[in-house]
Design a protein around this motif. Sequence first.
Motif, PDB file in Angstrom:
ATOM      1  N   ASP A 127       0.813  -1.226   0.000  1.00 51.54           N
ATOM      2  CA  ASP A 127       0.000   0.000   0.000  1.00 51.54           C
ATOM      3  C   ASP A 127       0.847   1.277   0.000  1.00 51.54           C
ATOM      4  O   ASP A 127       0.341   2.346  -0.330  1.00 51.54           O
ATOM      5  CB  ASP A 127      -0.919   0.035   1.224  1.00 51.54           C
ATOM      6  CG  ASP A 127      -1.779  -1.206   1.343  1.00 51.54           C
ATOM      7  OD1 ASP A 127      -2.034  -1.844   0.303  1.00 51.54           O
ATOM      8  OD2 ASP A 127      -2.183  -1.551   2.470  1.00 51.54           O
TER       9      ASP A 127
ATOM     10  N   HIS B 290      -5.668 -10.183  -4.408  1.00 46.47           N
ATOM     11  CA  HIS B 290      -4.381 -10.646  -3.887  1.00 46.47           C
ATOM     12  C   HIS B 290      -3.339 -10.949  -4.965  1.00 46.47           C
ATOM     13  O   HIS B 290      -2.180 -11.191  -4.618  1.00 46.47           O
ATOM     14  CB  HIS B 290      -4.598 -11.853  -2.978  1.00 46.47           C
ATOM     15  CG  HIS B 290      -5.327 -11.471  -1.725  1.00 46.47           C
ATOM     16  ND1 HIS B 290      -6.692 -11.302  -1.698  1.00 46.47           N
ATOM     17  CD2 HIS B 290      -4.870 -11.170  -0.486  1.00 46.47           C
ATOM     18  CE1 HIS B 290      -7.045 -10.928  -0.475  1.00 46.47           C
ATOM     19  NE2 HIS B 290      -5.969 -10.844   0.275  1.00 46.47           N
TER      20      HIS B 290
ATOM     21  N   MET C 170      -5.858  -2.653  -4.758  1.00 46.08           N
ATOM     22  CA  MET C 170      -5.706  -2.565  -3.296  1.00 46.08           C
ATOM     23  C   MET C 170      -5.110  -1.223  -2.877  1.00 46.08           C
ATOM     24  O   MET C 170      -4.941  -0.333  -3.709  1.00 46.08           O
ATOM     25  CB  MET C 170      -4.846  -3.720  -2.802  1.00 46.08           C
ATOM     26  CG  MET C 170      -5.573  -5.042  -2.727  1.00 46.08           C
ATOM     27  SD  MET C 170      -4.514  -6.317  -1.994  1.00 46.08           S
ATOM     28  CE  MET C 170      -5.745  -7.571  -1.615  1.00 46.08           C
ATOM     29  N   GLY C 171      -4.787  -1.103  -1.604  1.00 47.32           N
ATOM     30  CA  GLY C 171      -4.169   0.126  -1.111  1.00 47.32           C
ATOM     31  C   GLY C 171      -4.729   0.608   0.219  1.00 47.32           C
ATOM     32  O   GLY C 171      -4.271   1.607   0.758  1.00 47.32           O
ATOM     33  N   ARG C 172      -5.761  -0.075   0.697  1.00 48.74           N
ATOM     34  CA  ARG C 172      -6.480   0.370   1.902  1.00 48.74           C
ATOM     35  C   ARG C 172      -6.881   1.841   1.759  1.00 48.74           C
ATOM     36  O   ARG C 172      -7.491   2.185   0.778  1.00 48.74           O
ATOM     37  CB  ARG C 172      -5.663   0.089   3.176  1.00 48.74           C
ATOM     38  CG  ARG C 172      -5.564  -1.398   3.496  1.00 48.74           C
ATOM     39  CD  ARG C 172      -5.295  -1.667   4.951  1.00 48.74           C
ATOM     40  NE  ARG C 172      -6.390  -1.230   5.803  1.00 48.74           N
ATOM     41  CZ  ARG C 172      -7.498  -1.931   6.031  1.00 48.74           C
ATOM     42  NH1 ARG C 172      -7.668  -3.106   5.483  1.00 48.74           N
ATOM     43  NH2 ARG C 172      -8.432  -1.461   6.815  1.00 48.74           N
TER      44      ARG C 172
ATOM     45  N   GLU D  82      -9.542   0.460  -3.656  1.00 53.74           N
ATOM     46  CA  GLU D  82     -10.549  -0.204  -2.814  1.00 53.74           C
ATOM     47  C   GLU D  82     -11.091   0.730  -1.723  1.00 53.74           C
ATOM     48  O   GLU D  82     -12.217   0.560  -1.259  1.00 53.74           O
ATOM     49  CB  GLU D  82      -9.965  -1.463  -2.181  1.00 53.74           C
ATOM     50  CG  GLU D  82      -8.750  -1.196  -1.275  1.00 53.74           C
ATOM     51  CD  GLU D  82      -8.154  -2.453  -0.659  1.00 53.74           C
ATOM     52  OE1 GLU D  82      -8.672  -3.557  -0.901  1.00 53.74           O
ATOM     53  OE2 GLU D  82      -7.146  -2.315   0.074  1.00 53.74           O
TER      54      GLU D  82
ATOM     55  N   ARG E 251      -0.397  -8.952  -4.462  1.00 56.46           N
ATOM     56  CA  ARG E 251       0.570  -9.278  -3.401  1.00 56.46           C
ATOM     57  C   ARG E 251       1.455 -10.452  -3.797  1.00 56.46           C
ATOM     58  O   ARG E 251       2.398 -10.791  -3.077  1.00 56.46           O
ATOM     59  CB  ARG E 251      -0.186  -9.627  -2.111  1.00 56.46           C
ATOM     60  CG  ARG E 251      -0.946  -8.459  -1.524  1.00 56.46           C
ATOM     61  CD  ARG E 251      -0.771  -8.351  -0.034  1.00 56.46           C
ATOM     62  NE  ARG E 251      -1.068  -9.543   0.689  1.00 56.46           N
ATOM     63  CZ  ARG E 251      -2.114  -9.707   1.506  1.00 56.46           C
ATOM     64  NH1 ARG E 251      -2.973  -8.709   1.667  1.00 56.46           N
ATOM     65  NH2 ARG E 251      -2.281 -10.805   2.178  1.00 56.46           N
TER      66      ARG E 251
ATOM     67  N   ARG F  90     -12.489  -5.297   6.258  1.00 56.51           N
ATOM     68  CA  ARG F  90     -11.938  -5.632   4.934  1.00 56.51           C
ATOM     69  C   ARG F  90     -12.644  -4.820   3.871  1.00 56.51           C
ATOM     70  O   ARG F  90     -13.874  -4.842   3.761  1.00 56.51           O
ATOM     71  CB  ARG F  90     -12.104  -7.122   4.649  1.00 56.51           C
ATOM     72  CG  ARG F  90     -11.045  -7.955   5.342  1.00 56.51           C
ATOM     73  CD  ARG F  90     -11.224  -9.421   4.999  1.00 56.51           C
ATOM     74  NE  ARG F  90     -11.087  -9.669   3.579  1.00 56.51           N
ATOM     75  CZ  ARG F  90     -11.736 -10.638   2.930  1.00 56.51           C
ATOM     76  NH1 ARG F  90     -12.579 -11.420   3.566  1.00 56.51           N
ATOM     77  NH2 ARG F  90     -11.536 -10.819   1.646  1.00 56.51           N
TER      78      ARG F  90
HETATM   79  O1  F6P Z   1      -2.272  -3.999   3.464  1.00 57.27           O
HETATM   80  C1  F6P Z   1      -2.110  -4.843   2.373  1.00 57.27           C
HETATM   81  C2  F6P Z   1      -3.456  -5.305   1.851  1.00 57.27           C
HETATM   82  O2  F6P Z   1      -3.219  -6.128   0.718  1.00 57.27           O
HETATM   83  C3  F6P Z   1      -4.434  -4.184   1.523  1.00 57.27           C
HETATM   84  O3  F6P Z   1      -4.129  -3.557   0.312  1.00 57.27           O
HETATM   85  C4  F6P Z   1      -5.730  -4.924   1.554  1.00 57.27           C
HETATM   86  O4  F6P Z   1      -6.818  -4.070   1.880  1.00 57.27           O
HETATM   87  C5  F6P Z   1      -5.527  -5.920   2.659  1.00 57.27           C
HETATM   88  O5  F6P Z   1      -4.129  -6.080   2.810  1.00 57.27           O
HETATM   89  C6  F6P Z   1      -6.162  -7.257   2.390  1.00 57.27           C
HETATM   90  O6  F6P Z   1      -6.005  -8.036   3.513  1.00 57.27           O
HETATM   91  P1  F6P Z   1      -6.330  -9.587   3.584  1.00 57.27           P
HETATM   92  O7  F6P Z   1      -5.152 -10.314   2.985  1.00 57.27           O
HETATM   93  O8  F6P Z   1      -6.478  -9.857   5.027  1.00 57.27           O
HETATM   94  O9  F6P Z   1      -7.574  -9.823   2.788  1.00 57.27           O
END
Ligand code: F6P
Length: 355
Positions: free
Chosen positions: A139, A279, A181-183, A234, A282, A252
């Motif tokens: 993020d 994901h 993503m990015g919170r 998001e 990630r 979430r």
């Molecule tokens: O902080 C990293 C992140 O990938 C955010 O971008 C996303 O909102 C969150 O984690 C998702 O979390 P989880 O893996 O618990 O669904």
Amino acid sequence: MRIAISTGGGDAPGLNAVIRAAVLTAVHRGWECFGVRRGFGSLLGESELMPLGPNEVRGITHLGGTILGTSSRGNPLKWRTQRPDGSWEERDRTQELFDSFRANRLDALIAIGGEGTLGIAFDLWKKGLPVVGVPKTIDNDVGGTVATFGFDTAVATATDAIDKLHSTAESHERVMVVEVMGRNAGFIALSAGLAGSADVILIPEIPFDINKVCDKIRRREAEGRHFSIVVVAEGAVPKGGSVSLIDPAHERLGGIADKVAHSIEQMTGKETRSLVLGHLQRGGGPTTFDRVLALRFGAAAVRLVADGKFGMMVALEPPRIVAVPIAEAIATPRRVPLDSDTITTARDLGISFGD
Ligand code: F6P
């Protein structure tokens, strides 16, 4: 010296590179290293510590994920367990963690994590644990550092996806809304949207007006551009509205792309599709930038331990890696500055922020 290394919170490409650099830097000093599995799990009786030497960290720089495993739900200060009736119980397991730290004759903990894990690291340090932090998150929202590793890789993945959406959007003359993503920070959306030539970018820092988003799509239509790409973070919020949550109990984020797509279709009559990259952002191996940053962070963290600079976090202050108090990093989470040159550039290129 006996050093423990833990990875907490959501994984990010580059974690293994940090671990490798930290282990090799420590071993070169004649120190021993131990991996804490699943966040703080091995210090809470869940599993044995994992001895880490050159053999264990060989060939992992380019690998995504973390060889130690991680957990987003393991705060030792607020350990949550669910009662049979579904309600949650919270307890402080710090003492257990300290006992285990002492029993294993550990001298320092290198905690690699984002806002949440660094907050835990700070609390543990205040209670007397010798902790050094390493900022991690796709993020890019950790304060005190210009960049976290993982971000560059996530942006590359998102950009690649946007590039691919262009051809199908154009062939079908559709609007494609892609959620990244990015919170609560819009860094991924902004960078990937700009790099991937999005027409609209919606970020949490700029509440959007759906009418403005539709205006942009209609303008493109009038100019003969019968497709549009909308990149939505998001955590983006409509003006006067609230953030979209898929799991309010665990905060979430998610679902905003679907809502935006639905409104666009209703309001413009254009066929619209949405997708959530989730994901994927990630996963995979880190980019060269993230590998180098992660390796520099890992080695620098061991140097902080050597200097006894506990309660501090390694940070990028180009061109140098510096140490900043963890307290400072978690007190001021980073957000996209509204006067940032990247925003101005996007506007100059005609990209709409829905404002
Ligand atoms: O902080 C990293 C992140 O990938 C955010 O971008 C996303 O909102 C969150 O984690 C998702 O979390 P989880 O893996 O618990 O669904």
